[in-house]
Design an enzyme around this catalytic site. Structure first.
Site, short mmCIF file in Angstrom:
data_model
loop_
_atom_site.label_atom_id
_atom_site.label_comp_id
_atom_site.label_asym_id
_atom_site.label_seq_id
_atom_site.Cartn_x
_atom_site.Cartn_y
_atom_site.Cartn_z
N ARG A 7 0.85 -1.19 0.00
CA ARG A 7 0.00 0.00 0.00
C ARG A 7 0.88 1.24 0.00
O ARG A 7 2.04 1.21 0.45
CB ARG A 7 -0.91 0.01 1.23
CG ARG A 7 -1.82 -1.22 1.35
CD ARG A 7 -2.59 -1.19 2.66
NE ARG A 7 -3.48 -2.34 2.81
CZ ARG A 7 -3.15 -3.48 3.41
NH1 ARG A 7 -1.93 -3.62 3.94
NH2 ARG A 7 -4.02 -4.46 3.50
N LYS A 63 -1.71 -2.81 8.14
CA LYS A 63 -2.85 -2.41 8.95
C LYS A 63 -2.85 -3.15 10.28
O LYS A 63 -2.53 -4.34 10.33
CB LYS A 63 -4.16 -2.69 8.20
CG LYS A 63 -4.37 -1.79 6.99
CD LYS A 63 -5.72 -2.06 6.34
CE LYS A 63 -5.98 -1.09 5.19
NZ LYS A 63 -7.30 -1.34 4.55
N HIS A 72 -2.81 2.41 -5.83
CA HIS A 72 -3.54 1.17 -5.60
C HIS A 72 -3.70 0.38 -6.90
O HIS A 72 -3.86 -0.84 -6.88
CB HIS A 72 -4.91 1.46 -4.97
CG HIS A 72 -5.17 0.65 -3.73
ND1 HIS A 72 -4.38 0.74 -2.61
CD2 HIS A 72 -6.11 -0.29 -3.45
CE1 HIS A 72 -4.83 -0.10 -1.68
NE2 HIS A 72 -5.87 -0.75 -2.18
N ARG A 98 -0.95 -1.97 -7.00
CA ARG A 98 -1.21 -3.08 -6.07
C ARG A 98 -2.19 -4.08 -6.71
O ARG A 98 -1.97 -5.29 -6.69
CB ARG A 98 -1.78 -2.51 -4.77
CG ARG A 98 -2.18 -3.55 -3.71
CD ARG A 98 -2.53 -2.80 -2.43
NE ARG A 98 -3.23 -3.60 -1.45
CZ ARG A 98 -2.64 -4.38 -0.55
NH1 ARG A 98 -1.32 -4.50 -0.53
NH2 ARG A 98 -3.36 -5.05 0.35
N HIS A 126 -3.60 -9.23 3.36
CA HIS A 126 -5.04 -9.30 3.60
C HIS A 126 -5.31 -10.22 4.79
O HIS A 126 -4.76 -11.32 4.87
CB HIS A 126 -5.77 -9.87 2.37
CG HIS A 126 -5.85 -8.90 1.23
ND1 HIS A 126 -6.02 -9.31 -0.08
CD2 HIS A 126 -5.79 -7.55 1.20
CE1 HIS A 126 -6.05 -8.24 -0.86
NE2 HIS A 126 -5.92 -7.17 -0.12
N TYR A 164 -9.41 -10.65 -6.94
CA TYR A 164 -8.46 -10.63 -8.05
C TYR A 164 -8.61 -11.85 -8.95
O TYR A 164 -8.23 -11.81 -10.12
CB TYR A 164 -7.02 -10.53 -7.51
CG TYR A 164 -6.81 -9.26 -6.74
CD1 TYR A 164 -6.76 -8.03 -7.40
CD2 TYR A 164 -6.71 -9.26 -5.36
CE1 TYR A 164 -6.60 -6.85 -6.70
CE2 TYR A 164 -6.55 -8.10 -4.64
CZ TYR A 164 -6.50 -6.89 -5.32
OH TYR A 164 -6.35 -5.73 -4.62
#
Length: 308
Positions: free
Chosen positions: A159, A183, A254, A257, A280, A289
């Site tokens: 990110r 995150k 993004h 990404r 994730h 994806y």
């Protein structure tokens, strides 16, 4: 109505929730701002309905708050986030015994739009990198930096905030891996390839020293004044490159990404490996994806097969 205009007891609740997010939940600065803005919006709406104490908050107020924003044209994704914030806030308030019942426990958010992310074709990435190589060969330290940033974004799928937060010591050049704090302060190790390694090495040898100052610290990528590069600067660089391609609607870092993930899956990478690379927490997030890849396969089939 902003947070400073709220009644004292409600403002105290906002500050308590802030401390909770900063401490126990370890949220990023961006997420923290979004959550607090949502809570202040909710409480400001409640005050307009005559509520002055947190215990007076009811499910009806929460629903009317979301409904007013929906009527104003707010995107479903934003409404879903605001509903989640409301549930997190009232859940926290219940645990802190600021309220006796949770009014958001039955609050439903509109389902998110299932839109597929913008993805570059591999030849578009090649064209972009070729332009970056030309600029880095003839240009100054910023051109060298931009090539290294874009190569690393595409190579790793990190990110934009994760890229900006990298320190030099996060790189392991021998293994061609980097340590990323994602995150929720979750750490992961991500591999990168030879082109990215060469671009980063060039940046460290002849780009970064030209911009570094005594206050630069360990930041891997620097801005023109020698400070750690800001995510907004990275977005501006990538957006300019994507616009220069002229044949894509993809925007922002993004997109790199998304493209990295899709190209990995197109090349046969395992879905769980891609999940680990992207950081994730849920495999369901990574699975979008696979839909992108199938979509591209279907378009190629329809264009190429005589009986499609």
């Amino acid at each position: 109505m902003d947070g400073q205009s709220l009644p004292t007891s409600l403002q105290a609740a906002v500050e308590g929730f802030r401390r909770y997010l900063e401490g126990e939940r370890a949220r990023s600065a961006h997420t923290l701002r979004a959550y607090l803005a949502d809570v202040e919006s909710l409480l400001g709406f409640a005050v307009q309905e005559g509520i002055s104490e947190l215990g007076q908050l009811e499910l009806g107020s929460l629903r009317r708050w979301l409904g007013a924003q929906s009527e104003a044209g707010m995107a479903r994704a934003t409404l879903a986030r605001r509903a989640a914030t409301a549930r997190a806030f009232t859940g926290w308030a219940l645990r802190e015994e600021l309220i006796t019942t949770d009014p958001a426990i039955r609050l439903q958010a509109p389902k998110r739009d299932k839109s597929l992310p913008g993805v570059l074709q591999q030849q578009q990435v090649t064209r972009m990198v070729d332009d970056l190589n030309t600029a880095a060969g003839d240009g100054g330290p910023l051109a060298v930096r931009n090539r290294a940033m874009v190569e690393l974004l595409y190579a790793t799928g990190v990110r934009v905030g994760e890229l900006a937060g990298l320190d030099i010591d996060d790189l392991d050049p021998d293994r061609r891996t980097l340590r990323v704090v994602g995150k929720g302060n979750k750490e992961r190790t991500v591999p990168y390839g030879v082109p990215a390694a060469l671009a980063v090495d060039d940046w460290l040898r002849r780009g970064r020293p030209a911009l570094a100052t005594p206050t630069s610290g360990p930041a891997l990528f620097l801005g023109v004044r020698g400070k750690r590069v800001d995510p907004r600067q990275i977005r501006a660089v990538v957006n300019e490159l994507l616009q220069a391609l002229g044949d894509t609607s993809a925007t922002g870092p993004h997109a790199l990404r998304h493209s990295a993930a899709t190209h990995l899956l197109d090349g046969g990478a395992d879905l769980r490996a891609v999940q680990e690379i992207l950081g994730h927490s849920s495999l369901a997030t990574t699975q979008i994806y696979t839909h992108v890849s199938v979509d591209r396969l279907r378009r190629s089939y329809q264009q190429a097969h005589p009986r499609a």
